[in-house]
Design an enzyme around this catalytic site. Structure first.
Site, short mmCIF file in Angstrom:
data_model
loop_
_atom_site.label_atom_id
_atom_site.label_comp_id
_atom_site.label_asym_id
_atom_site.label_seq_id
_atom_site.Cartn_x
_atom_site.Cartn_y
_atom_site.Cartn_z
N ASP A 103 1.54 -17.93 5.97
CA ASP A 103 1.20 -17.89 7.40
C ASP A 103 0.98 -19.32 7.90
O ASP A 103 1.03 -20.27 7.14
CB ASP A 103 -0.01 -16.99 7.64
N GLY A 105 -1.69 -20.74 9.20
CA GLY A 105 -3.03 -21.31 9.06
C GLY A 105 -3.83 -21.25 10.35
O GLY A 105 -5.06 -21.41 10.33
N PHE A 107 -4.67 -18.79 12.35
CA PHE A 107 -5.67 -17.72 12.46
C PHE A 107 -6.93 -18.05 11.67
O PHE A 107 -8.06 -17.83 12.14
CB PHE A 107 -5.06 -16.39 11.96
N ASP A 277 1.54 -7.31 7.54
CA ASP A 277 0.68 -7.75 6.44
C ASP A 277 -0.74 -7.38 6.79
O ASP A 277 -1.09 -7.28 7.98
CB ASP A 277 0.74 -9.27 6.26
N CYS A 315 0.82 10.59 -8.06
CA CYS A 315 0.94 9.15 -7.74
C CYS A 315 1.28 8.39 -9.02
O CYS A 315 0.65 8.61 -10.05
CB CYS A 315 -0.37 8.63 -7.14
N CYS A 317 0.80 5.30 -9.79
CA CYS A 317 0.06 4.05 -10.02
C CYS A 317 -0.73 4.10 -11.32
O CYS A 317 -0.97 5.16 -11.90
CB CYS A 317 -0.85 3.73 -8.84
N CYS A 320 -3.82 6.44 -11.29
CA CYS A 320 -3.56 7.89 -11.31
C CYS A 320 -2.86 8.35 -12.58
O CYS A 320 -3.00 9.50 -12.99
CB CYS A 320 -2.74 8.27 -10.08
N HIS A 346 -3.98 1.54 -6.54
CA HIS A 346 -3.69 2.81 -5.88
C HIS A 346 -3.41 2.63 -4.39
O HIS A 346 -2.43 3.15 -3.86
CB HIS A 346 -4.82 3.84 -6.08
ZN LIG Z 1 -2.54 6.27 -7.51
#
Ligand SMILES: [Zn+2]
Length: 391
Positions: A103, A105, A107, A277, A315, A317, A320, A346
């Protein structure tokens, strides 16, 4: 508006344009950058200090991240952009071989520095880390980002909160325009894209003028700044409508900075935004909350201490696949570091999978018909939660 020719080696193709009946402005696209291809609409996890908090690059890849954002302000202050340049640029430094966006900078200078003074030439500010005084100008912000060497840099801008007085918004917007031209003139790195920032706050005429000005410059992409703050959902919708309506079929990616809750992402995609983002998936995770279809679970609640189910059935991930709600709830109560990693894995997996579902619907031409089911999955956004938090 007429498109502006861009010469840098970055390309954006709209593979599925919005339908002629204007039932949605969503589009499916492909952004090709030096370190890889990013399908859009896409969400970029935020790696403030060249790391997405609690995750390593393998976690990020497993979560489906195709691009991450790193913060220029933070890396300029610590460890320093010249040090990162010598250590192989950001990709080498953080061992991430996919695209990165840094970015501007601006902000963080406005929201995080202990003290700042902004004049027409640039911004002087005091570091939030050690109180030392620094100065960033459009030229030096580009120099820092060229040293960091991300795929995409962003022109230095002067953001203000959406609710700021008109005089303040106008002043900052006009300064952002002058700084945009200086950023373009300063940018030399040929294998780095440069995006420009549209400001204008919630004032329709200022937002329109800023869109025309920034889109008239040869940037590779167009950021929409000054939203995802303290505006209402209707104010945000109107501001996006102004920008996207004017951009029409401009072939460059449109990036709304700072938006991160699934419900908000869906609405903005439907309005024609390609990139996002936010720190939200990580920040929410660190408060022991995880996104699941239809809403979120607060793992601090006692009921989860005896719950053998995964956070979300099906899920893929890490959390999970291997662990129960009971175990992760226990980790949070014991303040074990693994809790933060699992919950962040997750939430990012949920967010990036949600974006993939949206892209699938757009590519199949049935996003308008899929909106209800996607909204049900997203759950409701929490008012004010999108409010820009620098870390
Ligand atoms: Zn998950």
């Amino acid at each position: 508006m007429t498109a502006v020719a861009v010469s840098r080696p970055v390309s954006f193709e709209v593979l599925t344009p919005p339908p002629a009946n204007a039932s949605t402005r969503a589009r499916f696209g492909r952004l090709t950058l030096p370190h890889g291809v990013v399908e859009t609409p896409q969400f970029m996890p935020v790696g403030t200090n060249a790391t997405v908090k609690a995750l390593d690059p393998d976690d990020l890849e497993a979560a489906g991240a195709s691009i991450v954002l790193a913060n220029t302000y933070h890396l300029y202050l610590r460890p320093g952009h010249e040090r990162i340049r010598k250590l192989g640029g950001l990709n080498g430094f953080m061992s991430w071989d996919r695209p990165i966006l840094t970015d501007s900078g601006g902000f963080q200078v406005v929201s995080l520095a202990d003290w700042r003074k902004i004049d027409d030439d640039g911004a002087t500010f005091r570091s939030h880390i050690d109180g030392s005084t620094h100065r960033l100008t459009p030229e030096s912000a580009i120099e820092v980002q060229e040293a960091l060497g991300a795929d995409v840099a962003v022109a230095f801008d002067h953001p203000v909160y959406p609710s700021s007085k008109r005089r303040v918004v106008q002043d900052a917007t006009e300064r952002t325009h002058r700084w945009a031209e200086r950023s373009l003139a300063a940018h030399r790195l040929e294998d780095q894209a440069l995006f420009g920032v549209i400001q204008g706050g919630l004032e329709p005429d200022l937002r329109e003028a800023s869109t025309r000005f920034i889109a008239g410059l040869p940037f590779d992409g167009l950021n929409i700044g000054g939203l995802a703050g303290d505006e209402t959902p209707i104010q945000r919708r109107d501001a996006i409508d102004t920008v996207v309506g004017l951009l029409a079929d401009d072939p460059r990616p449109r990036y709304l900075m700072g938006l991160g809750s699934p419900a908000d992402l869906l609405d903005a995609v439907d309005q024609g935004i390609d990139l996002f983002d936010s720190v939200l998936p990580s920040r929410v995770a660190r408060t022991a909350q995880v996104w699941v279809p239809g809403g979120r679970l607060n793992l601090r609640k006692a009921e989860f201490l005896d719950d053998p189910a995964p956070l979300e059935d099906g899920c893929p991930c890490l959390a999970c696949r291997r662990f129960s709600r009971a175990y992760i709830a226990h980790l949070f109560r014991a303040r074990e570091l693994l809790a933060y990693r699992l919950a962040t894995c997750h939430n990012l997996t949920f967010t990036l999978d949600f974006m993939a579902r949206i892209r699938t619907a757009i590519a199949a031409g049935n996003l308008p018909e899929s909106l209800d089911a996607l909204r049900l999955r997203a759950g409701r956004s929490i008012p004010g939660e999108a409010a820009g938090d620098p870390a």
